[in-house]
Motif scaffolding. Structure first.
Motif, PDB file in Angstrom:
ATOM      1  N   ASP A  49       0.869  -1.181   0.000  1.00 41.96           N
ATOM      2  CA  ASP A  49       0.000   0.000   0.000  1.00 41.96           C
ATOM      3  C   ASP A  49       0.903   1.226   0.000  1.00 41.96           C
ATOM      4  O   ASP A  49       1.547   1.517   1.016  1.00 41.96           O
ATOM      5  CB  ASP A  49      -0.901  -0.017   1.241  1.00 41.96           C
ATOM      6  N   PRO A  51       2.526   5.036   0.216  1.00 41.21           N
ATOM      7  CA  PRO A  51       2.229   6.169   1.093  1.00 41.21           C
ATOM      8  C   PRO A  51       1.162   7.069   0.460  1.00 41.21           C
ATOM      9  O   PRO A  51       1.163   7.303  -0.747  1.00 41.21           O
ATOM     10  CB  PRO A  51       3.575   6.899   1.192  1.00 41.21           C
ATOM     11  N   ARG A  52       0.273   7.550   1.297  1.00 45.54           N
ATOM     12  CA  ARG A  52      -0.809   8.407   0.803  1.00 45.54           C
ATOM     13  C   ARG A  52      -0.407   9.870   0.850  1.00 45.54           C
ATOM     14  O   ARG A  52       0.406  10.284   1.673  1.00 45.54           O
ATOM     15  CB  ARG A  52      -2.074   8.185   1.649  1.00 45.54           C
ATOM     16  N   LYS A  53      -1.017  10.661  -0.010  1.00 47.53           N
ATOM     17  CA  LYS A  53      -0.760  12.100  -0.021  1.00 47.53           C
ATOM     18  C   LYS A  53      -1.578  12.824   1.037  1.00 47.53           C
ATOM     19  O   LYS A  53      -1.191  13.888   1.518  1.00 47.53           O
ATOM     20  CB  LYS A  53      -1.060  12.683  -1.410  1.00 47.53           C
ATOM     21  N   THR A  54      -2.739  12.255   1.387  1.00 45.09           N
ATOM     22  CA  THR A  54      -3.573  12.831   2.434  1.00 45.09           C
ATOM     23  C   THR A  54      -3.888  11.743   3.453  1.00 45.09           C
ATOM     24  O   THR A  54      -4.015  10.571   3.114  1.00 45.09           O
ATOM     25  CB  THR A  54      -4.895  13.397   1.868  1.00 45.09           C
ATOM     26  N   TYR A  55      -4.022  12.155   4.704  1.00 44.63           N
ATOM     27  CA  TYR A  55      -4.237  11.194   5.785  1.00 44.63           C
ATOM     28  C   TYR A  55      -5.634  10.587   5.692  1.00 44.63           C
ATOM     29  O   TYR A  55      -6.624  11.273   5.475  1.00 44.63           O
ATOM     30  CB  TYR A  55      -4.063  11.880   7.132  1.00 44.63           C
ATOM     31  N   LEU A  56      -5.685   9.266   5.867  1.00 43.58           N
ATOM     32  CA  LEU A  56      -6.939   8.536   5.870  1.00 43.58           C
ATOM     33  C   LEU A  56      -7.101   7.891   7.246  1.00 43.58           C
ATOM     34  O   LEU A  56      -6.318   7.018   7.625  1.00 43.58           O
ATOM     35  CB  LEU A  56      -6.936   7.454   4.778  1.00 43.58           C
ATOM     36  N   VAL A  61     -10.830   4.294   6.569  1.00 41.57           N
ATOM     37  CA  VAL A  61     -10.367   3.036   5.980  1.00 41.57           C
ATOM     38  C   VAL A  61     -11.450   1.972   6.105  1.00 41.57           C
ATOM     39  O   VAL A  61     -11.749   1.232   5.158  1.00 41.57           O
ATOM     40  CB  VAL A  61      -9.064   2.559   6.665  1.00 41.57           C
ATOM     41  N   PHE A 126       1.622   7.922   8.913  1.00 40.51           N
ATOM     42  CA  PHE A 126       1.384   8.800   7.761  1.00 40.51           C
ATOM     43  C   PHE A 126       2.386   9.946   7.744  1.00 40.51           C
ATOM     44  O   PHE A 126       2.996  10.261   6.704  1.00 40.51           O
ATOM     45  CB  PHE A 126      -0.044   9.346   7.803  1.00 40.51           C
ATOM     46  N   SER A 134       6.766   6.243  -3.811  1.00 42.72           N
ATOM     47  CA  SER A 134       5.556   5.419  -3.847  1.00 42.72           C
ATOM     48  C   SER A 134       5.745   4.148  -4.669  1.00 42.72           C
ATOM     49  O   SER A 134       4.880   3.271  -4.667  1.00 42.72           O
ATOM     50  CB  SER A 134       4.384   6.223  -4.422  1.00 42.72           C
TER      51      SER A 134
END
Length: 500
Positions: A49, A51-56, A61, A126, A134
């Motif tokens: 998975d 790394p995301r650009k915005t926190y989830l 989730v 995060f 990525s």
């Protein structure tokens, strides 16, 4: 990262990393944090998975992946419950009674609380991963289990976009514990994949597979990371073969952790310092004293400011019992609920720090003074009190901003766990000495409301080379309130310590 320190201890430059469950996540992250130390990587059940650009958030989730709802329970370590069902009484044929007893004994020793924190650090993870790549360029393998009810194989369908050198294998008739259910098929897949990598890298042979019946004979070792995590591992296979690090998930083994002070040894090693003088305040004082017990050969001398030395106990003393003996420690009952306390304190770092950094005479009118535990619980509230609004003269606005900025990034939840690990600390210290022979100094603060100077009265009995000093007109923040006097005491004492 834990794995990088692990292979350093084993003097392995690069390795193949294979992980199952949370171990899978760790090995994928190894490729991002330390790509130069990875030959190839494999995740079993756990897809990569990016790394995301915005926190989830965990709640967000779960709205997308409902089978992850169980993580809400594990992320809240205060939650508990009981129910009766055959799954709690009838052992699966996947695991023998001997193997199950081994797991039981290991977790009776290491406990589950620390492992549960894995599910409570989503925001911290995060923040740490911002700026990481990525994509993974290494040779990679994903092994999915067709009947895994949580890490469903379809979660891996997007991996090929981020892992260009990926092979994917799926095992039928197996769930999450595919390593037990279809071990022969997993071994065959891994053996074929590892053989190709071994040939490409010029290794002559691969470690041979061991039958489960001989797991009791494997060599068990321990190491401690720079972050203070005590790790149990099993080292098998030829030393001249391809290094392969296999990492499991929760609640699997082999793996265990403790919150101890050995990160200071790693610091000395990094700075190429053989021995040093250790000086600590508050919990840093406890770390400095423990350094003498864990690594006496690395200590020239030791000093605790406010924090007295408390030798390892023969019998466990719970936090509740301790608070009955020392009522001023009752605030720790709030902080020991680390997840909920951390969430409350992280809600307003300024209110917390404005209230905590102040002297004895800055608490407001005597009739309005709040007990420490009470105002800590009020940080995440609308309670109107001067300690939350009026910054102490002992700290400037610029200094306050620095503290706020640091805690806004690192968060307070992990720090709260210091108060929740008493039983683990007790277990870790069972075999340690109870006396300190090094040149030692204790600096007490006469007005400290928690670490009261009289708590140090027994120290001379267990420290033969101890000097004791008491600073008047100062509370717990003596390093702010009377820094000139503290400097003078330390300078005089350090002048008497001989360099190695």
């Amino acid at each position: 990262m834990l794995l990088i320190f692990f292979i350093d201890v084993l003097k392995i430059d690069k390795a193949v990393f294979i992980g199952h469950d949370w171990g899978g996540k760790m090995v994928w992250r190894m490729c991002m944090y330390h790509p130069e130390r990875v030959f190839a990587v494999c995740g079993v059940c756990t897809p990569y998975d990016p790394p995301r650009k915005t926190y989830l958030s965990l709640e967000a989730v779960i709205s997308r992946v409902p089978q992850f709802k169980y993580q809400q329970f594990l992320a809240d370590t205060a939650t508990s419950g009981r129910m009766s069902h055959e799954i709690f009484t009838q052992r699966s044929t996947l695991i023998s009674e001997t193997e199950l007893q081994y797991y039981v004994e290991q977790y009776e020793h290491s406990k589950f609380a620390s492992a549960c924190q894995t599910y409570a650090t989503g925001k911290i993870d995060f923040d740490n991963e911002l700026g990481l790549p990525s994509t993974i360029q290494h040779r990679a393998l994903f092994i999915g289990a067709a009947k895994d009810p949580v890490l469903k194989p379809e979660l891996a369908k997007g991996m090929a976009r981020f892992v260009p050198n990926l092979e994917m294998k799926f095992i039928e008739d197996a769930g999450h514990w595919v390593l037990w259910e279809q071990k022969e098929e997993v071994n065959a897949i891994l053996s074929e994949w590892l053989a190709k990598i071994s040939t490409e890298l010029g290794y002559d042979g691969m470690p041979t597979a061991m039958e489960p019946s001989v797991w009791q004979e494997w060599q068990h070792e321990f190491m401690t990371t720079p972050e203070g995590i005590k790790v149990h591992y099993v080292d098998v296979g030829p030393r001249d073969g391809l290094p392969v690090v296999m990492v499991h998930g929760w609640p699997d083994l082999w793996f265990g952790w403790r919150n101890i002070t050995n990160d200071l040894v790693a610091l000395l090693d990094a700075l190429k310092i053989e021995k040093a003088v250790f000086i600590g305040h508050d919990w840093g004082g406890n770390m400095a004293w423990r350094m003498c017990l864990y690594h006496p050969e690395r200590v020239l001398a030791v000093c605790g400011v406010c924090t007295p030395f408390s030798p390892p106990r023969e019998q466990y003393l719970s936090l509740e019992v301790m608070c009955g003996i020392l009522p001023q420690f009752k605030y720790q009952l709030f902080l020991a609920d680390a997840t909920n306390a951390g969430k409350a304190l992280d809600a307003s770092p300024r209110r917390l720090l404005t209230a905590i950094f102040r002297g004895k005479t800055e608490q407001g009118p005597e009739s309005e003074v709040l007990p420490l535990r009470e105002w800590l619980m009020a940080v995440d509230s609308d309670l109107d009190h001067m300690i939350f609004k009026e910054r102490s003269a002992m700290i400037s606005e610029q200094e306050m901003q620095y503290y706020i900025g640091q805690y806004a990034q690192s968060k307070l939840t992990s720090a709260c766990w210091t108060y929740a690990t008493r039983k683990m600390d007790f277990e870790s210290e069972k075999e340690l000495p109870t006396t300190i022979e090094h040149p030692a100094l204790f600096i007490g603060a006469a007005d400290d409301p928690v670490l009261k100077p009289e708590m140090a009265s027994g120290m001379p009995k267990v420290m033969s080379n101890l000097e004791m000093k008491l600073v008047k007109d100062a509370g717990h923040w003596v390093l702010f309130e009377q820094y000139e006097e503290v400097n003078a005491i330390l300078s005089e004492w350090l002048a008497k310590i001989s360099a190695p």
